[in-house]
Design a protein around this motif. Structure first.
Motif, PDB file in Angstrom:
ATOM      1  N   VAL A 322       0.835  -1.205   0.000  1.00 51.11           N
ATOM      2  CA  VAL A 322       0.000   0.000   0.000  1.00 51.11           C
ATOM      3  C   VAL A 322       0.865   1.250   0.000  1.00 51.11           C
ATOM      4  O   VAL A 322       0.611   2.212  -0.741  1.00 51.11           O
ATOM      5  N   LEU A 323       1.913   1.248   0.832  1.00 52.36           N
ATOM      6  CA  LEU A 323       2.819   2.397   0.886  1.00 52.36           C
ATOM      7  C   LEU A 323       3.478   2.633  -0.461  1.00 52.36           C
ATOM      8  O   LEU A 323       3.611   3.786  -0.914  1.00 52.36           O
ATOM      9  N   ASP A 324       3.886   1.553  -1.114  1.00 50.93           N
ATOM     10  CA  ASP A 324       4.504   1.677  -2.436  1.00 50.93           C
ATOM     11  C   ASP A 324       3.554   2.327  -3.421  1.00 50.93           C
ATOM     12  O   ASP A 324       3.938   3.195  -4.199  1.00 50.93           O
ATOM     13  N   ARG A 325       2.286   1.926  -3.362  1.00 49.75           N
ATOM     14  CA  ARG A 325       1.288   2.496  -4.277  1.00 49.75           C
ATOM     15  C   ARG A 325       1.047   3.969  -3.977  1.00 49.75           C
ATOM     16  O   ARG A 325       0.964   4.792  -4.894  1.00 49.75           O
ATOM     17  N   VAL A 326       0.952   4.308  -2.691  1.00 49.82           N
ATOM     18  CA  VAL A 326       0.731   5.702  -2.307  1.00 49.82           C
ATOM     19  C   VAL A 326       1.896   6.577  -2.769  1.00 49.82           C
ATOM     20  O   VAL A 326       1.692   7.669  -3.321  1.00 49.82           O
ATOM     21  N   LEU A 327       3.114   6.104  -2.561  1.00 49.19           N
ATOM     22  CA  LEU A 327       4.284   6.879  -2.977  1.00 49.19           C
ATOM     23  C   LEU A 327       4.339   7.033  -4.491  1.00 49.19           C
ATOM     24  O   LEU A 327       4.732   8.086  -4.997  1.00 49.19           O
ATOM     25  N   ALA A 328       3.955   5.973  -5.208  1.00 49.94           N
ATOM     26  CA  ALA A 328       3.961   6.046  -6.673  1.00 49.94           C
ATOM     27  C   ALA A 328       2.956   7.082  -7.174  1.00 49.94           C
ATOM     28  O   ALA A 328       3.244   7.855  -8.095  1.00 49.94           O
ATOM     29  N   VAL A 329       1.764   7.107  -6.567  1.00 51.96           N
ATOM     30  CA  VAL A 329       0.739   8.080  -6.961  1.00 51.96           C
ATOM     31  C   VAL A 329       1.207   9.497  -6.650  1.00 51.96           C
ATOM     32  O   VAL A 329       1.042  10.419  -7.472  1.00 51.96           O
ATOM     33  N   ARG A 330       1.803   9.702  -5.480  1.00 53.56           N
ATOM     34  CA  ARG A 330       2.305  11.024  -5.108  1.00 53.56           C
ATOM     35  C   ARG A 330       3.398  11.484  -6.065  1.00 53.56           C
ATOM     36  O   ARG A 330       3.428  12.649  -6.472  1.00 53.56           O
ATOM     37  N   GLN A 331       4.288  10.559  -6.428  1.00 57.58           N
ATOM     38  CA  GLN A 331       5.354  10.910  -7.345  1.00 57.58           C
ATOM     39  C   GLN A 331       4.788  11.285  -8.712  1.00 57.58           C
ATOM     40  O   GLN A 331       5.248  12.234  -9.354  1.00 57.58           O
ATOM     41  N   ARG A 333       1.795  12.539  -9.369  1.00 60.11           N
ATOM     42  CA  ARG A 333       1.161  13.849  -9.268  1.00 60.11           C
ATOM     43  C   ARG A 333       2.200  14.970  -9.215  1.00 60.11           C
ATOM     44  O   ARG A 333       2.010  16.037  -9.809  1.00 60.11           O
ATOM     45  N   ARG A 334       3.302  14.703  -8.531  1.00 61.20           N
ATOM     46  CA  ARG A 334       4.356  15.712  -8.426  1.00 61.20           C
ATOM     47  C   ARG A 334       4.968  15.995  -9.801  1.00 61.20           C
ATOM     48  O   ARG A 334       5.243  17.138 -10.166  1.00 61.20           O
ATOM     49  N   LEU A 335       5.167  14.931 -10.579  1.00 64.73           N
ATOM     50  CA  LEU A 335       5.743  15.110 -11.914  1.00 64.73           C
ATOM     51  C   LEU A 335       4.787  15.859 -12.835  1.00 64.73           C
ATOM     52  O   LEU A 335       5.211  16.705 -13.636  1.00 64.73           O
ATOM     53  N   ALA A 337       2.480  18.017 -11.873  1.00 67.83           N
ATOM     54  CA  ALA A 337       2.466  19.408 -11.431  1.00 67.83           C
ATOM     55  C   ALA A 337       3.709  20.148 -11.909  1.00 67.83           C
ATOM     56  O   ALA A 337       3.642  21.311 -12.368  1.00 67.83           O
ATOM     57  N   GLN A 338       4.865  19.484 -11.860  1.00 63.72           N
ATOM     58  CA  GLN A 338       6.098  20.110 -12.314  1.00 63.72           C
ATOM     59  C   GLN A 338       6.071  20.385 -13.813  1.00 63.72           C
ATOM     60  O   GLN A 338       6.537  21.404 -14.290  1.00 63.72           O
ATOM     61  N   ARG A 339       5.458  19.457 -14.560  1.00 66.96           N
ATOM     62  CA  ARG A 339       5.346  19.617 -16.012  1.00 66.96           C
ATOM     63  C   ARG A 339       4.459  20.822 -16.341  1.00 66.96           C
ATOM     64  O   ARG A 339       4.738  21.576 -17.280  1.00 66.96           O
ATOM     65  N   GLU A 340       3.389  21.020 -15.572  1.00 71.87           N
ATOM     66  CA  GLU A 340       2.501  22.148 -15.790  1.00 71.87           C
ATOM     67  C   GLU A 340       3.221  23.460 -15.500  1.00 71.87           C
ATOM     68  O   GLU A 340       3.054  24.461 -16.201  1.00 71.87           O
ATOM     69  N   VAL A 341       4.061  23.455 -14.432  1.00 71.23           N
ATOM     70  CA  VAL A 341       4.814  24.673 -14.095  1.00 71.23           C
ATOM     71  C   VAL A 341       5.818  25.006 -15.198  1.00 71.23           C
ATOM     72  O   VAL A 341       6.009  26.163 -15.571  1.00 71.23           O
ATOM     73  N   ASP A 342       6.476  23.973 -15.735  1.00 67.35           N
ATOM     74  CA  ASP A 342       7.479  24.201 -16.790  1.00 67.35           C
ATOM     75  C   ASP A 342       6.859  24.782 -18.047  1.00 67.35           C
ATOM     76  O   ASP A 342       7.514  25.488 -18.811  1.00 67.35           O
ATOM     77  N   ARG A 343       5.594  24.460 -18.271  1.00 71.84           N
ATOM     78  CA  ARG A 343       4.942  25.004 -19.473  1.00 71.84           C
ATOM     79  C   ARG A 343       4.692  26.511 -19.315  1.00 71.84           C
ATOM     80  O   ARG A 343       4.648  27.250 -20.279  1.00 71.84           O
TER      81      ARG A 343
END
Length: 343
Positions: A322-331, A333-335, A337-343
């Motif tokens: 479960v922790l692995d899945r949660v971390l993967a989802v957070r990562q 979403r972070r990527l 969000a970062q892609r949107e900022v770079d645009r």
């Protein structure tokens, strides 16, 4: 000049602290320390006696070797269910070499056990890589094949401690500077595997393959060769574990290593190696092995029934997934969000 500029090492130190604090292995290590402390408070001999400290280091050493190999395979998005059977087969091989070839050097026996394990791992890897069949299915089959070979070879016979040289048996019980020799061997293997995965290109490619095998192939990585190599390493470490199993316990039967494959997988997953591949370290797998077997020793001291001991291990495995899945989802979403900022 800012305070940060006057202390050039502070940023590096803060990054190190942040990395250690957020590393997946940190939580597992804290859980291990907590289990040891609680058990030691309940029964001081668990840790403070010489035998208790020795057993704390020695007992998980063999499982640690299997967990390292399992972690390397899982990182490539595969799994090796045959390691327990490989360990049992090479353990019996070890005893037969000493019986059938009197005076054989111990170094040759080690080489023979490791080579036999590597060959069995090569068979697994070749079948997975070339037959394009999921590793779960292939290694489930070889689990029974290798176990069947061991049962057919050993039958009702077994290797006894009296069949093994005293110098060889001493490796399983001896100590060097107060640390069990088996633990030192496992530590050397752990450091070597961790260095390889972190510093060599071929080691880092295993993570790329596990993250996205198709993309790794398009990028030009030799996925087939790397996957086969991962299984060879897993088999070789199981072979080494088989040799050391014979040294540790002296008595070897056809049932040696039965069920160890599940413990090795559990240790790797509990230690933060993502079953979906591409994530995790052998350090985490090693801590997972120690946590798994330390729990098995500590819970009876705390008066917890056998059923709940197994339930705790199951909860740890599910929690890790479960922790692995949660971390993967957070990562993810972070990527995004970062892609949107770079645009």
């Amino acid at each position: 000049m800012t305070a940060l500029q006057t202390r050039p090492g502070s940023s590096a130190a803060s990054r190190l602290v942040r990395h250690v604090g957020t590393a997946r292995e940190t939580g597992i290590l804290l859980a291990l320390v907590l289990v040891v402390v609680v058990a030691a408070v309940r029964n001081p001999s668990f840790l403070l006696s010489s035998d208790g400290f020795r057993d704390l280091l020695l007992t998980p050493s063999l499982l640690l070797l299997l967990a390292i190999g399992q972690a390397i395979v899982i990182i490539t998005r595969n799994v090796d269910l045959s390691v327990g059977s490989v360990l049992g087969l090479t353990a019996y091989l070890t005893g037969r070499l000493f019986i059938d070839v009197p005076g054989i050097p111990i170094v040759v026996v080690f080489a023979g056990g490791i080579a036999a394990g590597a060959i069995l791992g090569l068979i697994n890897g070749a079948l997975v890589a070339f037959a394009r069949v999921p590793a779960l299915v292939i290694t489930l089959g070889t689990l029974y094949i290798y176990r069947g070979m061991n049962v057919a070879w050993a039958g009702s016979d077994r290797i006894n401690a009296s069949d093994l040289p005293a110098g060889f048996r001493g490796l399983g019980t001896g100590q060097l500077v107060g640390i069990p020799i088996l633990t030192l061997i496992a530590a050397v293997v752990l450091v070597a595997a961790a260095w390889y995965l972190r510093n060599l290109r071929s080691g880092r490619e295993l993570y790329a393959i596990g993250s996205d095998p198709a993309a790794a192939h398009l990028y030009g990585l030799n996925v087939t060769r790397r996957v086969i190599a991962a299984f060879v390493v897993s088999g070789a470490l199981a072979g080494l574990g088989g040799v050391l199993f014979a040294a540790r316990y002296g008595t070897v039967s056809s049932g040696a290593g039965l069920g160890w494959e599940l413990q090795a997988i559990a240790a790797a997953v509990i230690g933060g190696v993502a079953i979906s591949g591409g994530v995790g370290t052998v350090w985490g797998a090693a801590i997972g092995a120690y946590l798994l077997l330390t729990i098995n020793r500590a819970l009876p001291i705390l008066g917890i029934d056998d059923f709940w001991q197994r339930a705790v291990v199951g909860v740890l495995i599910l929690g890790s997934i479960v922790l692995d899945r949660v971390l993967a989802v957070r990562q993810s979403r972070r990527l995004i969000a970062q892609r949107e900022v770079d645009r």
